[in-house]
Design a protein around this motif. Structure first.
Motif: not given
Length: 763
Positions: A518, A564, A566-568, A628, A631, A634-635, A638-639, A712
């Motif tokens: 991120q 994108c 998702g961000v880890p 990563f 998945c 992620y935040s 992101c889900y 998630e």
């Protein structure tokens, strides 16, 4: 009239599902409220912790899938749609938490239930009203847990937390009430399924226009299980009673059985066939419920074996016991003595009505209390009826009293924090938050797609795919545009956004390549807001949506978002740095190439180097990249991303995956044109001759790229805590959380091949 939002299943072509929500709507109307079904499209099966996975289990699922194809038809779809249009009231479609949280401003109270919406096998926190901010407005009416136990400890933990926050708590079965009571530490009332709240006369208007052809006495069959021995019993019952057999088809194989109904059967027809039946055989809870409602003689079968972990027989046992009808249950090998017994429906109806009155009283009292409770006092800021945040910094930029700060939260993500002591409740932050404003985003499926491949070998090597982002930046810089984009900061070992002025074209190299973390976008939002120079802004879809809302009055801005997934969490990268230090790297100024294309484009490699040592690892071997790719860290946002299938940008860029460029070794970009301004940029690129650019079919994007949100994992909190724990090694985390999923992914590929092979053989 007070408005009530109901969240339950509705979209599957299941008769019980359709009729339970219809009954609840009807009953809430009778209680003088205005009910609306929340049109929530539920998520796929939960991502649970994996253990004891093997190829035999995967192939067993393939075999089950091959032999359990559900029957559906266009006419059946029409029947269901017509029934819904006639009897239900729906909200606007809701796909994400963003959509659901906005409903807090529309309803006076919320009801979750009925059906098996609380079954752990399909756990979805939204069916526990987690999107409702005022717990006093939460009512659970007859949701079913379905199973006798909740084995997954992570799901059990979440259900414990979620049910504690529901003020009015009930379930449909005694077994479910016991489970929820033990978890929540509260008294849980057991109430009737909504279909049993209406008597036979009250159901009559829902099927009065249905005509059944060939009105000879018949035995109606509605079976959801796959036990062929039970079908032999059913035909035997029909012979004994001298009745023709009519089958409501559930599976495609039912179309080969003698007596299946060839006309389309929707919810109204389902009711009509039951009402006109001389006898009913079923293993369905709602088949049983309507047999009782319509006072029909029946035999009910067990759908599940006693040792089946997914055994849902308890709901049938519960209803039979409540109405003292357990003798109507057929167990394998038992006699058909029930055929000689007449059901005393005067007594059964008396019991049903007493239970219905008690259940209606619960519902009435809950609705009255929930709708009259004083609303929770909330400051008018970004946390009012909203928990979504991508840390874009738009809110911080417009806050007149410096009440908002963007910083790393405990889970390792940049997020907004509001100091309520400073907040003056002006609401300015809510007008720029991408999760709170009314958006008018462009659908990807209705956009235009181009492939892009740079003519420069150097640009291709330094770029993640075909070099589109770099050439757009370079071209617009020459036209006087500044460029805002993400760079990897070696000193802090974080990703952050920087603003490069048009006169510093030589610095554009800092923005090339992927950064799988991120970016701290908020460090430049004030600069962008105060500036007036033409600017092209690159970012993730959520960041660009935030900048679009912040800079909407600026005509000289071009917005470009990047595909994108998702961000880890930064906890993952911190754990990775510790792992590298243990393996001899100095990480204070570590250089990282997250997509090193020296080894190819489609096969991804990550290269790390310090002042003395360099290491390159394939994505399936490197712990950061492998983590990563799964998945799992992620935040939360992101889900629940609202921008999978739409965008607030002028252009969207990413890798052109798929068969078309499968053999390409150096990379191809895809450019999605979303606005006229974006089309102008692409036209300039085409005119420049710097790349091979071709118009393509947008299905190349929609069929390959992620268009819906992943789930998630239910163990998300546990995984994040493990990443944050300095005493937990990367290898242990990989072994527990990552490698089982990597093995399952490979098994799924093998099982998928087996499925398609068997399917071709069957043809």
């Amino acid at each position: 009239m007070k408005r009530i939002g109901i969240i339950t299943w509705f979209k599957s072509h299941n008769y019980g599902t359709a009729l339970q929500v219809t009954a609840l709507i009807k009953k809430i109307q009778e209680l003088n409220y205005s009910p609306t079904v929340i049109k929530y499209y539920e998520k796929k099966a939960p991502v649970s912790y994996l253990s004891n996975i093997n190829i035999v289990g995967m192939l067993t699922k393939v075999h089950t899938k091959m032999n359990s194809c559900l029957f559906d038809s266009y006419l059946k779809e029409i029947s269901f749609s017509s029934f819904y249009d006639a009897h239900l009231f729906f909200s606007s479609p809701c796909y994400t938490l963003y959509d659901l949280q906005r409903l807090n401003n529309q309803f006076d109270a919320f009801v979750c239930g009925s059906d098996q919406i609380w079954a752990p096998s399909c756990f979805d926190s939204h069916f526990f009203l987690d999107f409702v901010f005022d717990d006093n407005k939460k009512i659970a009416y007859a949701p079913s847990v379905g199973l006798p136990t909740i084995e997954d400890k992570y799901i059990r933990s979440q259900i414990k937390h979620l049910t504690k926050k529901i003020r009015f708590l009930s379930t449909r079965e005694e077994s479910g009430s016991k489970i929820i009571s033990e978890l929540s530490g509260r008294n849980v009332q057991t109430v009737l399924d909504p279909t049993l709240l209406l008597n036979a006369e009250q159901w009559q208007p829902f099927y009065k226009n249905v005509t059944i052809r060939n009105q000879k006495p018949y035995l109606l069959v509605y079976m959801l299980g796959k036990n062929e021995s039970q079908w032999k019993v059913i035909y035997k019952i029909a012979d004994v009673l001298n009745l023709a057999v009519k089958i409501i088809p559930v599976f495609k194989k039912d179309l080969k059985r003698q007596g299946y109904i060839k006309d389309a059967v929707g919810p109204a027809e389902f009711l009509a066939y039951l009402q006109n039946a001389s006898y009913v055989c079923t293993d369905s809870f709602h088949g049983l419920a309507f047999s009782v409602n319509f006072h029909k003689p029946f035999t009910v079968f067990e759908r599940f074996k006693a040792n089946d972990k997914l055994n849902q027989n308890s709901r049938i046992y519960n209803l039979l016991d409540k109405l003292q009808l357990r003798n109507r249950l057929y167990l394998n090998g038992t006699s058909l003595k029930m055929l000689d017994d007449t059901i005393n429906y005067d007594l059964v109806e008396k019991k049903r009505k007493a239970l219905a009155d008690e259940s209606i009283s619960y519902l009435s009292n809950a609705l009255a209390a929930a709708t009259s409770s004083k609303p929770k006092i909330q400051k008018n800021n970004i946390h009012r009826n909203n928990s979504m945040c991508c840390g874009c910094g738009a809110c911080k930029t417009v806050c007149p009293c410096n009440a908002v700060q963007i910083k790393m939260d405990k889970d390792g993500f940049y997020s907004a924090f509001v100091d309520n002591d400073k907040c003056v409740s002006c609401g300015k932050c809510t007008k720029v938050c991408p999760y709170m404003i009314d958006r008018n985003d462009q659908e990807i499926a209705k956009s235009v797609l181009y492939s892009f491949k740079s003519n420069s070998a150097d640009v291709l090597l330094r770029s993640s795919s075909g070099g589109a982002a770099h050439h757009i930046s370079e071209m617009l810089c020459k036209k006087g545009y500044s460029v805002a984009g993400c760079t990897f900061d070696v000193d802090s070992q974080t990703a952050k956004h920087i603003l490069i002025e048009s006169k510093h074209t030589e610095e554009l190299g800092k923005l090339q390549g992927s950064k799988y973390m991120q970016s701290n976008f908020a460090v430049i939002t004030q600069q962008l807001y105060k500036g007036d120079a033409p600017t092209v802004i690159f970012g993730t879809p959520c960041q660009i949506a935030g900048m679009r809302s912040l800079l909407k009055d600026r005509e000289n801005i071009i917005f470009v978002d990047l595909i994108c997934h998702g961000v880890p969490s930064y906890h993952l990268y911190s754990k990775y740095l510790f792992y590298l230090r243990e393996h001899g790297f100095k990480t204070d100024r570590l250089s990282v190439i997250f997509r090193d294309k020296k080894y190819g484009w489609s096969s991804r490699y990550i290269t790390v180097s310090d002042s003395k040592r360099t290491q390159t690892m394939h994505q399936n071997k490197d712990p950061f990249f492998l983590s990563f790719e799964q998945c799992l860290c992620y935040s939360h946002n992101c889900y629940e991303c609202p921008w999978r299938d739409k965008s607030a940008a002028d252009l969207r860029l990413g890798d052109y995956w798929g068969n078309k460029f499968k053999s390409d070794k150096t990379g191809v970009s895809e450019i999605v044109v979303l606005t006229d301004k974006g089309k102008e940029v692409v036209d300039m690129l085409i005119g420049s001759g710097i790349a091979e650019i071709h118009k393509q079919d947008i299905q190349d994007y929609t069929s390959i790229q992620q268009m819906t949100n992943g789930r998630e994992p239910v163990f998300w909190h546990s995984y994040i805590r493990a990443l944050a724990d300095p005493n937990t090694k990367m290898e242990d985390i990989m072994k527990k959380y990552i490698l089982p999923f990597e093995r399952r992914k490979r098994m799924r590929k093998a099982a998928s091949k087996a499925y398609h092979l068997l399917k071709d053989i069957k043809k």
